[in-house]
Structure formats: structure tokens, C-alpha cells
Scaffold this motif. Structure first.
Motif, mmCIF file in Angstrom:
data_model
loop_
_atom_site.group_PDB
_atom_site.id
_atom_site.type_symbol
_atom_site.label_atom_id
_atom_site.label_comp_id
_atom_site.label_asym_id
_atom_site.label_seq_id
_atom_site.Cartn_x
_atom_site.Cartn_y
_atom_site.Cartn_z
ATOM 1 N N ARG A 209 -5.335 13.150 -0.678
ATOM 2 C CA ARG A 209 -4.485 12.070 -0.180
ATOM 3 C C ARG A 209 -4.937 10.816 -0.921
ATOM 4 O O ARG A 209 -6.119 10.474 -0.927
ATOM 5 C CB ARG A 209 -4.641 11.906 1.325
ATOM 6 C CG ARG A 209 -3.831 10.758 1.898
ATOM 7 C CD ARG A 209 -3.996 10.700 3.416
ATOM 8 N NE ARG A 209 -3.523 9.470 3.973
ATOM 9 C CZ ARG A 209 -2.259 9.168 4.235
ATOM 10 N NH1 ARG A 209 -1.320 10.072 3.982
ATOM 11 N NH2 ARG A 209 -1.915 8.011 4.738
ATOM 12 N N VAL B 67 0.857 -1.178 0.000
ATOM 13 C CA VAL B 67 0.000 0.000 0.000
ATOM 14 C C VAL B 67 0.901 1.238 0.000
ATOM 15 O O VAL B 67 1.825 1.341 0.804
ATOM 16 C CB VAL B 67 -0.938 0.018 1.221
ATOM 17 C CG1 VAL B 67 -1.787 1.277 1.231
ATOM 18 C CG2 VAL B 67 -1.822 -1.226 1.234
ATOM 19 N N TYR B 68 0.625 2.152 -0.926
ATOM 20 C CA TYR B 68 1.390 3.398 -1.054
ATOM 21 C C TYR B 68 0.446 4.578 -0.858
ATOM 22 O O TYR B 68 -0.731 4.510 -1.219
ATOM 23 C CB TYR B 68 2.054 3.483 -2.437
ATOM 24 C CG TYR B 68 3.239 2.558 -2.572
ATOM 25 C CD1 TYR B 68 4.533 3.036 -2.414
ATOM 26 C CD2 TYR B 68 3.064 1.209 -2.842
ATOM 27 C CE1 TYR B 68 5.626 2.187 -2.525
ATOM 28 C CE2 TYR B 68 4.144 0.355 -2.944
ATOM 29 C CZ TYR B 68 5.428 0.841 -2.783
ATOM 30 O OH TYR B 68 6.511 0.003 -2.882
ATOM 31 N N VAL B 69 0.971 5.657 -0.271
ATOM 32 C CA VAL B 69 0.182 6.859 -0.016
ATOM 33 C C VAL B 69 0.947 8.093 -0.490
ATOM 34 O O VAL B 69 2.176 8.091 -0.570
ATOM 35 C CB VAL B 69 -0.167 7.012 1.488
ATOM 36 C CG1 VAL B 69 -1.082 5.906 1.956
ATOM 37 C CG2 VAL B 69 1.094 7.061 2.339
ATOM 38 N N LYS C 248 -8.165 5.062 -2.892
ATOM 39 C CA LYS C 248 -8.844 5.703 -1.764
ATOM 40 C C LYS C 248 -8.421 7.167 -1.802
ATOM 41 O O LYS C 248 -7.242 7.479 -1.657
ATOM 42 C CB LYS C 248 -8.448 5.053 -0.445
ATOM 43 C CG LYS C 248 -9.130 5.691 0.749
ATOM 44 C CD LYS C 248 -8.742 5.008 2.038
ATOM 45 C CE LYS C 248 -9.407 5.700 3.205
ATOM 46 N NZ LYS C 248 -8.956 5.104 4.479
ATOM 47 N N THR D 216 5.483 4.072 0.897
ATOM 48 C CA THR D 216 4.782 2.946 1.483
ATOM 49 C C THR D 216 4.067 3.396 2.753
ATOM 50 O O THR D 216 4.584 4.205 3.523
ATOM 51 C CB THR D 216 5.735 1.779 1.824
ATOM 52 O OG1 THR D 216 6.823 2.271 2.587
ATOM 53 C CG2 THR D 216 6.230 1.076 0.587
ATOM 54 N N LYS D 217 2.866 2.885 2.935
ATOM 55 C CA LYS D 217 2.080 3.211 4.128
ATOM 56 C C LYS D 217 2.616 2.383 5.289
ATOM 57 O O LYS D 217 2.800 1.165 5.173
ATOM 58 C CB LYS D 217 0.596 2.878 3.887
ATOM 59 C CG LYS D 217 -0.273 3.161 5.082
ATOM 60 C CD LYS D 217 -1.735 2.868 4.782
ATOM 61 C CE LYS D 217 -2.596 3.194 5.995
ATOM 62 N NZ LYS D 217 -4.020 3.015 5.683
ATOM 63 N N GLU E 44 -4.437 6.692 -1.583
ATOM 64 C CA GLU E 44 -3.948 5.419 -1.070
ATOM 65 C C GLU E 44 -4.211 4.385 -2.153
ATOM 66 O O GLU E 44 -5.339 4.270 -2.634
ATOM 67 C CB GLU E 44 -4.695 5.068 0.218
ATOM 68 C CG GLU E 44 -4.134 3.899 0.961
ATOM 69 C CD GLU E 44 -4.761 3.746 2.342
ATOM 70 O OE1 GLU E 44 -5.276 2.644 2.624
ATOM 71 O OE2 GLU E 44 -4.736 4.716 3.136
#
Length: 151
Positions: A79, A40-42, A64, A101-102, A81
Motif C-alpha cells: 500500500r 494525498v493519494y493511496v 509511505k 485520493t485518500k 501513500e
């Protein structure tokens, strides 16, 4: 009060515009290379940068998006995700789109945390097909309940 209402309206309009501008589906997804696992990347991105994420082949419905409140006069951002490979995140970085990366509990990435939980015996995933899979379970449940609807 007027500023707050205007800010909320602006952020809502931006989010709606992002969804409309990115189309319903991206290009054909690029498969991760060997050893390049998904995570998961943000990042906080502009509308154009969200389009670059979609251009990688990530379906916009899988993003997201959360509006980011900015100062008066600042360019609106959201933002984002998304689940992607490290290679995809690196490609975005080369194009000037920063996605990190989250991190979750203990400073682990989401993939690291899932791996840790799995090693501790937590079973996150269920197969659909195959022996003992969800399909078989649904079929057994339907056989035990003959009056239930069939989809």
C-alpha cells in the motif's frame, strides 16, 4: 505457523527490494499546474508500479509503504501513500497505476480537510523565514540562552 512466517518474510523482502530498486532519488519533480493542488493519494501497487511513482519525481523517501498480505501464490503488493498533484495521479492512471485520493473525516480528501481546519482558525503551518517565523523565534531563544549550543 510456517505459512505466516513465510508470508511475513516475503512481504519484508518485497518492501526492502522496492526501496533498493527505486534508487535514492527520482527524476526532477514536475511542478503542478495552476490550480492543480497537492493532495494525498493511496493505492496498492506492485514493485514496478512503485518505480513508476518514483519516476514522476516523487522521492522514494517520501512514500509511505505498507506491506499488503495476499493469498498464497498472489503477487505481493504494497500500500503506497504519496503526496502528488491530480495531474501526476492522472499520468499514473494513464500508465495503468491506480492511485486514488485518500479520504479522511467526513469523506473529505486530506487537502479539503486541511482547508476546512484552516478556515476554522487552525494554524497548521509556520513560516521559517520572515517576521515572526521559526528562524526569528530560534534566534530570539538562542539570544536569551547564551550558553546553549549553536548549530
Amino acid at each position: 505457523m510456517h505459512r505466516a512466517v513465510l508470508s511475513v518474510f516475503t512481504i519484508s523482502a518485497l518492501t526492502a527490494g522496492l526501496l533498493a530498486a527505486t534508487g535514492t532519488a527520482g527524476a526532477a519533480p514536475r511542478a503542478p499546474g495552476a490550480g492543480d493542488r497537492l493532495d494525498v493519494y493511496v493505492g496498492e501497487l506492485s514493485a514496478g508500479q512503485v518505480s513508476e511513482v518514483v519516476d514522476l519525481g516523487i522521492d522514494r523517501h517520501e512514500l509511505k509503504l505498507t506491506p499488503v498480505a495476499g493469498e498464497d501464490g498472489a503477487k505481493a503488493q504494497v500500500r503506497v501513500e504519496a503526496i502528488m498533484s491530480k495531474a501526476q495521479a492522472n499520468q499514473l492512471r494513464r500508465e495503468g497505476v491506480e492511485m486514488e485520493t485518500k479520504l479522511v473525516e467526513g469523506g473529505q480528501t486530506v487537502a479539503q480537510r486541511a482547508t476546512t481546519l484552516a478556515a476554522e482558525g487552525f494554524e497548521v503551518w509556520s513560516m521559517y523565514g520572515g517576521p515572526g517565523g521559526l528562524k526569528e523565534q530560534y534566534e530570539q531563544l538562542a539570544a536569551k540562552n547564551p550558553g546553549s549550543p549553536s548549530w
